[in-house]
Design a protein around this motif. Structure first.
Motif, PDB file in Angstrom:
ATOM      1  N   ASP A  90      -2.152 -23.044  19.393  1.00  0.00           N
ATOM      2  CA  ASP A  90      -1.364 -24.230  19.037  1.00  0.00           C
ATOM      3  C   ASP A  90      -1.590 -25.356  20.037  1.00  0.00           C
ATOM      4  N   THR A  94       5.827 -26.423  21.349  1.00  0.00           N
ATOM      5  CA  THR A  94       6.971 -26.707  20.487  1.00  0.00           C
ATOM      6  C   THR A  94       7.144 -25.645  19.413  1.00  0.00           C
ATOM      7  N   GLU A  95       6.063 -24.949  19.065  1.00  0.00           N
ATOM      8  CA  GLU A  95       6.156 -23.866  18.090  1.00  0.00           C
ATOM      9  C   GLU A  95       5.019 -22.883  18.343  1.00  0.00           C
ATOM     10  N   TYR A  96       5.211 -21.683  17.841  1.00  0.00           N
ATOM     11  CA  TYR A  96       4.217 -20.622  18.007  1.00  0.00           C
ATOM     12  C   TYR A  96       3.898 -20.087  16.622  1.00  0.00           C
ATOM     13  N   THR A  97       2.792 -20.550  16.047  1.00  0.00           N
ATOM     14  CA  THR A  97       2.456 -20.154  14.680  1.00  0.00           C
ATOM     15  C   THR A  97       1.721 -18.817  14.663  1.00  0.00           C
ATOM     16  N   ARG A 183      15.552 -27.981  21.885  1.00  0.00           N
ATOM     17  CA  ARG A 183      14.143 -28.104  22.278  1.00  0.00           C
ATOM     18  C   ARG A 183      13.804 -27.116  23.394  1.00  0.00           C
ATOM     19  N   ARG A 186      13.499 -23.607  22.040  1.00  0.00           N
ATOM     20  CA  ARG A 186      12.215 -23.370  21.369  1.00  0.00           C
ATOM     21  C   ARG A 186      11.124 -23.098  22.395  1.00  0.00           C
ATOM     22  N   TYR A 187      11.102 -23.884  23.465  1.00  0.00           N
ATOM     23  CA  TYR A 187      10.106 -23.677  24.519  1.00  0.00           C
ATOM     24  C   TYR A 187      10.249 -22.279  25.128  1.00  0.00           C
ATOM     25  N   SER A 189      11.422 -19.595  23.772  1.00  0.00           N
ATOM     26  CA  SER A 189      10.970 -18.590  22.825  1.00  0.00           C
ATOM     27  C   SER A 189       9.449 -18.470  22.823  1.00  0.00           C
ATOM     28  N   VAL A 190       8.760 -19.618  22.837  1.00  0.00           N
ATOM     29  CA  VAL A 190       7.288 -19.603  22.843  1.00  0.00           C
ATOM     30  C   VAL A 190       6.774 -19.012  24.146  1.00  0.00           C
ATOM     31  N   LYS A 193       6.920 -15.261  24.235  1.00  0.00           N
ATOM     32  CA  LYS A 193       5.892 -14.595  23.427  1.00  0.00           C
ATOM     33  C   LYS A 193       4.532 -14.613  24.119  1.00  0.00           C
TER      34      LYS A 193
END
Length: 325
Positions: A90, A94-97, A183, A186-187, A189-190, A193
């Motif tokens: 990514d 901001t997100e983990y696809t 925000r 979210r950071y 959480s990423v 992972k």
């Protein structure tokens, strides 16, 4: 489709072709100076099985190699080693696809690769660089390129994130709100992972430094393995650090919010403490009993108001002496 890249020592050149079946000449042992890269990114399940059976890959290694999602690992059989790694695909945190997963089976002359990545730019970076100079086409060098490219896919984002986190700290200090909190969550959480992925990969190279029979020692010297370990250990430490700093921001915001609520509750408590006795007095003289002596007093109204005012002022003075406001 199977993409073959074959280096011919006789012509000192690469022959590239796209096939659905491996050529018959690959069934014979390869010349000592020959190199072969088999790219299975676009291959079907049947084609993958054909390649794995051709090179007599053990069933356990073949199963792990064929999986699209598998934690990073290192395993080996006498001729081939399996290395599964995960890069970061990514653009930011901001997100983990999904991860950029790289499945590698390699020997001294053959590299079989399958990469699962939705980022075309990163996918190009993960492809081995084929040189026209046969002496530099060493499978171990290709694997080294891939390992370094995987570590670089994290490093650039982590360096950029340092500035973003500094801005978040300033914002949360002066004008933090629930949007910024979401925000930060979210950071976190990423980072949690990718921290897990980095821990797996760090352990792969950590074990290689202390195990005399580790498969990585077949192709890399101890200085290379130490370099790999240090890169992933540094990345792992950075994610730990950033995660802890974001956790501190969350705790700081919650503490500040709790303090503000306590201050408001203190004001409400002071107001309630002052007005409850006044309400009690007003409630007594608001009762409609006929025989209430004070109701017949000509100055009773002003006396009660004076008592109520003195009670309220006394309460304020007492709270001031106690340092409550």
């Amino acid at each position: 489709m199977i993409l073959l890249s074959y280096f011919e020592p006789e012509t000192n050149s690469w022959q590239q072709s796209t096939v659905t079946q491996l050529p018959a000449q690959l069934a014979a042992p390869l010349p000592a100076d020959a190199r072969l890269w088999i790219n299975l990114n676009d291959a079907s399940a049947a084609e993958i099985q054909q390649v794995l059976q051709h090179f007599a890959i053990a069933p356990t290694l073949a199963e792990d190699f064929s999986r699209q999602r598998h934690p990073p690992k290192l395993e080996a059989q006498p001729d081939f080693s399996l290395l599964i790694m995960r890069g970061y695909a990514d653009a930011d945190f901001t997100e983990y696809t999904s991860s950029a997963q790289i499945n590698l089976l390699y020997s001294k002359q053959v590299l079989i690769s399958r990469m699962h990545c939705h980022n075309p730019q990163l996918l190009r970076q993960l492809e081995p660089q084929l040189s026209s100079n046969g002496s530099s086409n060493v499978v171990a060098d290709w694997v080294k390129q891939l390992i370094l490219a995987v570590s670089a896919s994290y490093l650039e984002k982590l360096i950029n994130f340092e500035d973003e986190q500094s801005e978040l700290e300033d914002v949360m200090l002066h004008r933090g709100n629930d949007e910024h909190m979401a925000r930060i969550m979210r950071y976190r959480s990423v980072l949690r992972k990718i921290n897990r992925n980095l821990a797996y990969q760090k352990d792969i190279f950590s074990d290689a430094m202390y195990e005399e029979q580790n498969p990585l020692l077949r192709h890399f010297n101890t200085s290379d393995i130490r370099d790999f370990y240090e890169k992933f250990e540094r990345l792992h430490s950075m994610t730990d650090l950033y995660y802890d700093q974001l956790s501190d921001l969350v705790e700081g915001y919650l503490s500040t919010t709790s303090h503000q609520i306590n201050e408001r509750m203190k004001v409400l408590t002071i107001v309630s403490t002052i007005f409850i006795p006044l309400t009690f007095i007003a409630g007594i003289y608001g009762m409609n009993f006929i025989y209430m002596p004070e109701l017949q007093m000509s100055n009773g109204y002003f006396m009660v108001l004076t008592a109520m005012a003195l009670g309220g002022i006394s309460g304020l003075i007492w709270f001031k002496i106690r340092g409550w406001w």
